[in-house]
Write a protein that holds these residues in place. Structure first.
Motif, PDB file in Angstrom:
ATOM      1  N   LEU A 268       7.031  12.977  -3.683  1.00 47.93           N
ATOM      2  CA  LEU A 268       6.440  12.078  -2.691  1.00 47.93           C
ATOM      3  C   LEU A 268       4.978  11.936  -3.065  1.00 47.93           C
ATOM      4  CD1 LEU A 268       6.203  10.631   0.181  1.00 47.93           C
ATOM      5  CD2 LEU A 268       5.332  12.832   0.934  1.00 47.93           C
ATOM      6  N   LYS A 269       4.543  10.695  -3.214  1.00 48.65           N
ATOM      7  CA  LYS A 269       3.120  10.434  -3.436  1.00 48.65           C
ATOM      8  C   LYS A 269       2.564   9.797  -2.169  1.00 48.65           C
ATOM      9  CE  LYS A 269       3.185   9.864  -8.457  1.00 48.65           C
ATOM     10  NZ  LYS A 269       2.918   8.933  -9.575  1.00 48.65           N
ATOM     11  N   ILE A 270       1.432  10.345  -1.711  1.00 45.97           N
ATOM     12  CA  ILE A 270       0.751   9.783  -0.548  1.00 45.97           C
ATOM     13  C   ILE A 270      -0.498   9.077  -1.069  1.00 45.97           C
ATOM     14  CG2 ILE A 270      -0.326  10.201   1.686  1.00 45.97           C
ATOM     15  CD1 ILE A 270       1.313  12.775   1.929  1.00 45.97           C
ATOM     16  N   TYR A 271      -0.523   7.769  -0.905  1.00 48.40           N
ATOM     17  CA  TYR A 271      -1.629   6.930  -1.370  1.00 48.40           C
ATOM     18  C   TYR A 271      -2.582   6.727  -0.201  1.00 48.40           C
ATOM     19  CZ  TYR A 271       1.692   6.033  -5.110  1.00 48.40           C
ATOM     20  OH  TYR A 271       2.586   6.183  -6.135  1.00 48.40           O
ATOM     21  N   VAL A 272      -3.834   7.147  -0.373  1.00 48.46           N
ATOM     22  CA  VAL A 272      -4.794   7.161   0.725  1.00 48.46           C
ATOM     23  C   VAL A 272      -5.864   6.094   0.529  1.00 48.46           C
ATOM     24  CG1 VAL A 272      -6.511   8.555   1.948  1.00 48.46           C
ATOM     25  CG2 VAL A 272      -4.424   9.634   1.076  1.00 48.46           C
ATOM     26  N   GLY A 273      -6.060   5.298   1.565  1.00 48.12           N
ATOM     27  CA  GLY A 273      -7.161   4.338   1.610  1.00 48.12           C
ATOM     28  C   GLY A 273      -8.009   4.707   2.813  1.00 48.12           C
ATOM     29  N   THR A 274      -9.207   5.252   2.555  1.00 51.76           N
ATOM     30  CA  THR A 274     -10.007   5.759   3.675  1.00 51.76           C
ATOM     31  C   THR A 274     -11.479   5.471   3.475  1.00 51.76           C
ATOM     32  OG1 THR A 274     -10.307   7.695   5.108  1.00 51.76           O
ATOM     33  CG2 THR A 274     -10.360   8.086   2.736  1.00 51.76           C
ATOM     34  N   MET A 275     -12.175   5.272   4.581  1.00 48.24           N
ATOM     35  CA  MET A 275     -13.617   5.040   4.545  1.00 48.24           C
ATOM     36  C   MET A 275     -14.355   6.289   5.016  1.00 48.24           C
ATOM     37  SD  MET A 275     -15.542   2.576   3.703  1.00 48.24           S
ATOM     38  CE  MET A 275     -16.725   1.345   4.092  1.00 48.24           C
TER      39      MET A 275
ATOM     40  N   PRO B 267       7.344   7.104  -7.753  1.00 50.84           N
ATOM     41  CA  PRO B 267       7.768   8.290  -7.001  1.00 50.84           C
ATOM     42  C   PRO B 267       9.126   8.071  -6.339  1.00 50.84           C
ATOM     43  CG  PRO B 267       6.166   7.042  -5.730  1.00 50.84           C
ATOM     44  CD  PRO B 267       6.267   6.373  -7.077  1.00 50.84           C
ATOM     45  N   ASP B 268       9.782   9.175  -5.994  1.00 50.36           N
ATOM     46  CA  ASP B 268      11.048   9.068  -5.268  1.00 50.36           C
ATOM     47  C   ASP B 268      10.820   8.464  -3.884  1.00 50.36           C
ATOM     48  OD1 ASP B 268      12.943  10.548  -7.141  1.00 50.36           O
ATOM     49  OD2 ASP B 268      11.297  11.988  -6.912  1.00 50.36           O
ATOM     50  N   LEU B 269       9.629   8.720  -3.345  1.00 52.60           N
ATOM     51  CA  LEU B 269       9.258   8.233  -2.025  1.00 52.60           C
ATOM     52  C   LEU B 269       7.743   8.092  -1.995  1.00 52.60           C
ATOM     53  CD1 LEU B 269      10.414   7.643   0.861  1.00 52.60           C
ATOM     54  CD2 LEU B 269       9.982  10.052   1.385  1.00 52.60           C
ATOM     55  N   ALA B 270       7.246   7.063  -1.315  1.00 47.00           N
ATOM     56  CA  ALA B 270       5.804   6.862  -1.197  1.00 47.00           C
ATOM     57  C   ALA B 270       5.435   6.730   0.276  1.00 47.00           C
ATOM     58  CB  ALA B 270       5.372   5.601  -1.947  1.00 47.00           C
ATOM     59  N   LEU B 271       4.264   7.241   0.601  1.00 43.82           N
ATOM     60  CA  LEU B 271       3.701   7.050   1.932  1.00 43.82           C
ATOM     61  C   LEU B 271       2.294   6.527   1.735  1.00 43.82           C
ATOM     62  CD1 LEU B 271       3.944   7.391   5.036  1.00 43.82           C
ATOM     63  CD2 LEU B 271       2.940   9.672   4.741  1.00 43.82           C
ATOM     64  N   PHE B 272       1.983   5.431   2.391  1.00 42.48           N
ATOM     65  CA  PHE B 272       0.642   4.853   2.326  1.00 42.48           C
ATOM     66  C   PHE B 272      -0.058   5.143   3.641  1.00 42.48           C
ATOM     67  CE2 PHE B 272       3.213   2.538  -0.666  1.00 42.48           C
ATOM     68  CZ  PHE B 272       2.380   2.390  -1.762  1.00 42.48           C
ATOM     69  N   CYS B 273      -1.226   5.773   3.567  1.00 40.80           N
ATOM     70  CA  CYS B 273      -2.080   6.036   4.734  1.00 40.80           C
ATOM     71  C   CYS B 273      -3.350   5.231   4.519  1.00 40.80           C
ATOM     72  CB  CYS B 273      -2.415   7.518   4.856  1.00 40.80           C
ATOM     73  SG  CYS B 273      -1.004   8.572   5.188  1.00 40.80           S
ATOM     74  N   VAL B 274      -3.469   4.114   5.232  1.00 39.17           N
ATOM     75  CA  VAL B 274      -4.541   3.172   4.944  1.00 39.17           C
ATOM     76  C   VAL B 274      -5.293   2.792   6.205  1.00 39.17           C
ATOM     77  CG1 VAL B 274      -5.062   0.914   3.934  1.00 39.17           C
ATOM     78  CG2 VAL B 274      -3.134   2.225   3.081  1.00 39.17           C
ATOM     79  N   SER B 275      -6.607   2.976   6.157  1.00 36.12           N
ATOM     80  CA  SER B 275      -7.436   2.528   7.268  1.00 36.12           C
ATOM     81  C   SER B 275      -7.948   1.126   6.961  1.00 36.12           C
ATOM     82  CB  SER B 275      -8.597   3.498   7.508  1.00 36.12           C
ATOM     83  OG  SER B 275      -9.424   3.566   6.374  1.00 36.12           O
ATOM     84  N   THR B 276      -8.395   0.450   7.993  1.00 32.20           N
ATOM     85  CA  THR B 276      -8.935  -0.897   7.868  1.00 32.20           C
ATOM     86  C   THR B 276     -10.429  -0.834   8.112  1.00 32.20           C
ATOM     87  OG1 THR B 276      -6.868  -1.885   8.639  1.00 32.20           O
ATOM     88  CG2 THR B 276      -8.842  -3.240   8.831  1.00 32.20           C
ATOM     89  N   THR B 277     -11.180  -1.540   7.282  1.00 34.67           N
ATOM     90  CA  THR B 277     -12.631  -1.592   7.449  1.00 34.67           C
ATOM     91  C   THR B 277     -13.053  -3.036   7.706  1.00 34.67           C
ATOM     92  OG1 THR B 277     -13.074  -1.941   5.099  1.00 34.67           O
ATOM     93  CG2 THR B 277     -12.916   0.340   5.846  1.00 34.67           C
TER      94      THR B 277
ATOM     95  N   GLY C  45       6.898   4.378   3.229  1.00 28.47           N
ATOM     96  CA  GLY C  45       6.523   4.322   4.629  1.00 28.47           C
ATOM     97  C   GLY C  45       5.044   3.980   4.683  1.00 28.47           C
ATOM     98  N   LEU C  46       4.591   3.507   5.836  1.00 26.76           N
ATOM     99  CA  LEU C  46       3.203   3.085   5.931  1.00 26.76           C
ATOM    100  C   LEU C  46       2.598   3.479   7.269  1.00 26.76           C
ATOM    101  CD1 LEU C  46       1.888  -0.191   4.476  1.00 26.76           C
ATOM    102  CD2 LEU C  46       0.918   0.678   6.575  1.00 26.76           C
ATOM    103  N   ILE C  47       1.465   4.147   7.187  1.00 23.21           N
ATOM    104  CA  ILE C  47       0.669   4.484   8.367  1.00 23.21           C
ATOM    105  C   ILE C  47      -0.626   3.707   8.254  1.00 23.21           C
ATOM    106  CG2 ILE C  47      -0.525   6.298   9.647  1.00 23.21           C
ATOM    107  CD1 ILE C  47       1.541   8.290   8.505  1.00 23.21           C
ATOM    108  N   ALA C  48      -0.835   2.770   9.179  1.00 21.77           N
ATOM    109  CA  ALA C  48      -2.029   1.937   9.187  1.00 21.77           C
ATOM    110  C   ALA C  48      -2.953   2.404  10.309  1.00 21.77           C
ATOM    111  CB  ALA C  48      -1.646   0.476   9.385  1.00 21.77           C
ATOM    112  N   LEU C  49      -4.214   2.598   9.970  1.00 21.26           N
ATOM    113  CA  LEU C  49      -5.204   3.012  10.967  1.00 21.26           C
ATOM    114  C   LEU C  49      -6.142   1.841  11.224  1.00 21.26           C
ATOM    115  CD1 LEU C  49      -4.173   5.634   9.510  1.00 21.26           C
ATOM    116  CD2 LEU C  49      -6.320   6.667  10.153  1.00 21.26           C
ATOM    117  N   GLY C  50      -6.437   1.621  12.493  1.00 17.91           N
ATOM    118  CA  GLY C  50      -7.324   0.515  12.843  1.00 17.91           C
ATOM    119  C   GLY C  50      -7.926   0.702  14.217  1.00 17.91           C
TER     120      GLY C  50
END
Length: 154
Positions: free
Chosen positions: A4-11, A49-59, A88-93
């Motif tokens: 599992l790869k967790i791709y992080v987009g964060t400010m 990856p077998d599975l990906a999770l994106f954790c991304v905030s919005t700026t 899967g996707l977790i969006a922060l805003g």
């Protein structure tokens, strides 16, 4: 052991905190977990990856955080086929921004699906106006997501 790869987009670190908090849930479910704080297109397509999770905030007005721009630019410019990607996707805003609330996560979701990736379940949108600590919403969501999507391998 599946990856599992967790791709992080964060400010300011909120999305990274979410990634770090949910990683043990996936490890308990039988995954090897990698958290990518400076994700690039190669991190996604070189070894899918077998599975990906994106954790991304919005700026700003629905924009991607600076650390996530190289990945998004690569997706946009190279349009790789992502047919085998399950994610899967977790969006922060912040809903006080109106129409651009969770804009980065929503745009990423559209991009991934247009390239053939398959989102498992619904996207989680965390509103900073309602949830002070994003992991308070993310932890139960991930537990339910693992269960509902039958992602346990251990």
């Amino acid at each position: 052991m599946p990856m599992l790869k967790i791709y992080v987009g964060t400010m300011y670190g909120g999305a990274l905190d979410v990634a770090e908090q949910v990683a043990p849930l996936f490890e308990s479910a039988g995954y090897e977990v990698a958290i990518l704080e400076q994700p690039s297109l190669d991190d996604l397509v070189e070894a899918l990856p077998d599975l990906a999770l994106f954790c991304v905030s919005t700026t700003g007005s629905g924009d991607f955080p600076g650390n996530f721009v190289p990945l998004v630019r690569g997706l946009d410019e190279q349009s790789p086929a992502l047919v085998g990607l399950r994610y899967g996707l977790i969006a922060l805003g912040d809903s006080s921004y109106g129409e651009t609330f969770c804009g980065a996560g929503r745009r990423l979701d559209e991009m991934l699906q247009s390239l053939g990736a398959s989102r498992l379940g619904e996207r989680l949108e965390v509103d900073a106006m309602e949830t002070f600590m994003a992991d308070d919403a993310a932890l139960p969501w991930v537990e339910e997501w693992i269960e509902a999507q039958r992602l346990k391998v251990a």
